[in-house]
Design a protein around this motif. Structure first.
Motif, PDB file in Angstrom:
ATOM      1  N   ALA A  59       2.586 -44.999 -25.299  1.00 52.89           N
ATOM      2  CA  ALA A  59       2.547 -46.158 -26.245  1.00 52.89           C
ATOM      3  C   ALA A  59       1.941 -46.084 -27.448  1.00 52.89           C
ATOM      4  CB  ALA A  59       1.850 -47.307 -25.682  1.00 52.89           C
ATOM      5  N   SER A  60       0.823 -45.175 -27.543  1.00 52.76           N
ATOM      6  CA  SER A  60      -0.120 -44.765 -28.530  1.00 52.76           C
ATOM      7  C   SER A  60       0.221 -43.643 -29.153  1.00 52.76           C
ATOM      8  CB  SER A  60      -1.490 -45.048 -28.037  1.00 52.76           C
ATOM      9  OG  SER A  60      -1.776 -43.680 -27.433  1.00 52.76           O
ATOM     10  N   GLN A  61      -0.468 -43.431 -30.206  1.00 47.19           N
ATOM     11  CA  GLN A  61      -0.385 -42.218 -30.948  1.00 47.19           C
ATOM     12  C   GLN A  61      -1.142 -41.002 -30.350  1.00 47.19           C
ATOM     13  OE1 GLN A  61       1.994 -41.617 -33.261  1.00 47.19           O
ATOM     14  NE2 GLN A  61       2.725 -44.003 -32.799  1.00 47.19           N
ATOM     15  N   ALA A  62      -1.706 -41.153 -29.231  1.00 51.89           N
ATOM     16  CA  ALA A  62      -2.608 -40.175 -28.825  1.00 51.89           C
ATOM     17  C   ALA A  62      -2.055 -38.784 -28.449  1.00 51.89           C
ATOM     18  CB  ALA A  62      -3.444 -40.747 -27.397  1.00 51.89           C
ATOM     19  N   LEU A  63      -2.525 -37.754 -28.561  1.00 52.77           N
ATOM     20  CA  LEU A  63      -2.147 -36.514 -28.111  1.00 52.77           C
ATOM     21  C   LEU A  63      -2.369 -36.167 -26.632  1.00 52.77           C
ATOM     22  CD1 LEU A  63      -3.116 -34.236 -31.130  1.00 52.77           C
ATOM     23  CD2 LEU A  63      -0.801 -35.269 -30.401  1.00 52.77           C
ATOM     24  N   VAL A  64      -1.457 -36.138 -25.733  1.00 58.67           N
ATOM     25  CA  VAL A  64      -1.420 -36.040 -24.429  1.00 58.67           C
ATOM     26  C   VAL A  64      -1.337 -34.410 -24.188  1.00 58.67           C
ATOM     27  CG1 VAL A  64      -0.381 -36.654 -22.112  1.00 58.67           C
ATOM     28  CG2 VAL A  64      -0.397 -38.335 -23.835  1.00 58.67           C
ATOM     29  N   PRO A  65      -2.237 -33.971 -23.445  1.00 57.78           N
ATOM     30  CA  PRO A  65      -2.310 -32.358 -22.968  1.00 57.78           C
ATOM     31  C   PRO A  65      -0.807 -32.286 -22.364  1.00 57.78           C
ATOM     32  CG  PRO A  65      -4.361 -33.100 -22.272  1.00 57.78           C
ATOM     33  CD  PRO A  65      -3.363 -34.428 -22.725  1.00 57.78           C
ATOM     34  N   ALA A  66      -0.271 -30.954 -22.649  1.00 60.06           N
ATOM     35  CA  ALA A  66       1.239 -30.498 -22.346  1.00 60.06           C
ATOM     36  C   ALA A  66       1.166 -30.611 -20.868  1.00 60.06           C
ATOM     37  CB  ALA A  66       1.385 -29.136 -22.897  1.00 60.06           C
ATOM     38  N   ARG A  67       0.225 -30.118 -20.226  1.00 54.12           N
ATOM     39  CA  ARG A  67       0.193 -29.934 -18.662  1.00 54.12           C
ATOM     40  C   ARG A  67      -0.400 -31.254 -17.986  1.00 54.12           C
ATOM     41  NH1 ARG A  67      -3.085 -25.501 -19.368  1.00 54.12           N
ATOM     42  NH2 ARG A  67      -1.908 -23.816 -20.260  1.00 54.12           N
ATOM     43  N   ALA A  68      -0.513 -32.255 -18.707  1.00 54.59           N
ATOM     44  CA  ALA A  68      -0.974 -33.507 -17.983  1.00 54.59           C
ATOM     45  C   ALA A  68       0.166 -34.037 -17.268  1.00 54.59           C
ATOM     46  CB  ALA A  68      -1.286 -34.578 -19.005  1.00 54.59           C
ATOM     47  N   GLN A  69      -0.159 -34.717 -15.936  1.00 59.19           N
ATOM     48  CA  GLN A  69       1.122 -35.107 -15.121  1.00 59.19           C
ATOM     49  C   GLN A  69       1.229 -36.783 -15.828  1.00 59.19           C
ATOM     50  OE1 GLN A  69       3.020 -33.906 -12.717  1.00 59.19           O
ATOM     51  NE2 GLN A  69       2.062 -31.960 -13.465  1.00 59.19           N
ATOM     52  N   PRO A  70       2.451 -37.020 -15.782  1.00 64.11           N
ATOM     53  CA  PRO A  70       2.614 -38.348 -16.338  1.00 64.11           C
ATOM     54  C   PRO A  70       2.489 -39.391 -14.970  1.00 64.11           C
ATOM     55  CG  PRO A  70       4.806 -37.285 -15.850  1.00 64.11           C
ATOM     56  CD  PRO A  70       3.550 -36.130 -15.645  1.00 64.11           C
ATOM     57  N   VAL A  71       2.232 -40.661 -15.228  1.00 64.04           N
ATOM     58  CA  VAL A  71       1.997 -41.561 -14.015  1.00 64.04           C
ATOM     59  C   VAL A  71       3.079 -42.216 -13.794  1.00 64.04           C
ATOM     60  CG1 VAL A  71      -0.736 -41.643 -14.614  1.00 64.04           C
ATOM     61  CG2 VAL A  71       0.921 -43.329 -15.820  1.00 64.04           C
ATOM     62  N   TYR A  72       3.409 -42.707 -12.628  1.00 60.83           N
ATOM     63  CA  TYR A  72       4.411 -43.501 -12.333  1.00 60.83           C
ATOM     64  C   TYR A  72       4.081 -44.871 -12.128  1.00 60.83           C
ATOM     65  CZ  TYR A  72       7.062 -39.166 -11.092  1.00 60.83           C
ATOM     66  OH  TYR A  72       7.911 -38.013 -11.299  1.00 60.83           O
ATOM     67  N   CYS A  87       1.192 -52.099 -22.393  1.00 62.28           N
ATOM     68  CA  CYS A  87       0.484 -50.952 -21.784  1.00 62.28           C
ATOM     69  C   CYS A  87      -0.805 -51.387 -21.538  1.00 62.28           C
ATOM     70  CB  CYS A  87       0.828 -49.595 -22.662  1.00 62.28           C
ATOM     71  SG  CYS A  87      -0.309 -49.773 -24.375  1.00 62.28           S
ATOM     72  N   ALA A  88      -1.546 -51.928 -22.162  1.00 66.81           N
ATOM     73  CA  ALA A  88      -3.126 -52.068 -21.923  1.00 66.81           C
ATOM     74  C   ALA A  88      -3.143 -52.997 -20.602  1.00 66.81           C
ATOM     75  CB  ALA A  88      -3.432 -53.238 -22.987  1.00 66.81           C
ATOM     76  N   ARG A  89      -2.215 -53.829 -20.132  1.00 63.86           N
ATOM     77  CA  ARG A  89      -2.125 -54.622 -18.890  1.00 63.86           C
ATOM     78  C   ARG A  89      -2.306 -53.659 -17.637  1.00 63.86           C
ATOM     79  NH1 ARG A  89       2.513 -59.171 -18.946  1.00 63.86           N
ATOM     80  NH2 ARG A  89       1.384 -60.202 -21.045  1.00 63.86           N
ATOM     81  N   TRP A  90      -1.892 -52.109 -17.947  1.00 62.52           N
ATOM     82  CA  TRP A  90      -1.878 -51.321 -16.752  1.00 62.52           C
ATOM     83  C   TRP A  90      -2.703 -50.204 -17.090  1.00 62.52           C
ATOM     84  CZ3 TRP A  90       0.867 -53.180 -12.897  1.00 62.52           C
ATOM     85  CH2 TRP A  90       1.885 -54.191 -13.302  1.00 62.52           C
ATOM     86  N   SER A  91      -3.466 -50.263 -18.048  1.00 56.89           N
ATOM     87  CA  SER A  91      -4.488 -49.137 -18.355  1.00 56.89           C
ATOM     88  C   SER A  91      -3.568 -47.758 -18.713  1.00 56.89           C
ATOM     89  CB  SER A  91      -5.697 -49.060 -17.511  1.00 56.89           C
ATOM     90  OG  SER A  91      -6.358 -50.326 -17.389  1.00 56.89           O
TER      91      SER A  91
END
Length: 126
Positions: A59-72, A87-91
């Motif tokens: 949702a944000s413009q933050a850079l997420v590390p390539a190896r970071a596992q997505p959350v379900y 997205c803020a409701r779910w942190s």
């Protein structure tokens, strides 16, 4: 009568297998169920749950590390469509998110469509 009971039991077993113990709702601590929203954990050797989009959504413009596992996450359909607003409701604004799909999930759109079609049918009879 027996046949209907067997079909009902088979349907319940299929639903239980679909939301089996390999997927759990972190919020409630219980297995994944339609209409009970929250963060979903996947058992170590379980296949990933079915998702709405194949690629994670951020949702944000933050850079997420390539190896970071997505959350379900299993969230209401309207929140998926407007994820940046919800997205803020779910942190989870700065996280890669995969939205879990539950085929028999309640949807306001489906109910709205049913009501609209019923109203159109009534007007056509007049």
């Amino acid at each position: 009568m027996k046949r209907a009971a067997l079909l009902l039991l088979a349907g319940a077993a299929a639903a239980a297998a679909h939301a089996g113990p390999e997927y759990r709702n972190v919020t409630t601590g219980k297995p994944l169920r339609p209409g009970i929203y929250g963060r979903i954990t996947v058992a170590a050797k379980a296949p990933p749950p079915p998702v709405i989009y194949a690629q994670p959504v951020i949702a944000s413009q933050a850079l997420v590390p390539a190896r970071a596992q997505p959350v379900y996450l299993y969230v209401p359909p309207g929140q998926v469509r407007k994820w940046k607003e919800n997205c803020a409701r779910w942190s989870a604004c700065d996280q890669a998110v995969l939205f879990v799909r539950v085929d028999d999930s309640p949807s306001r759109w489906g109910k709205w469509r049913e009501r609209r079609e019923a109203q159109l049918a009534m007007h056509e009879r007049d």
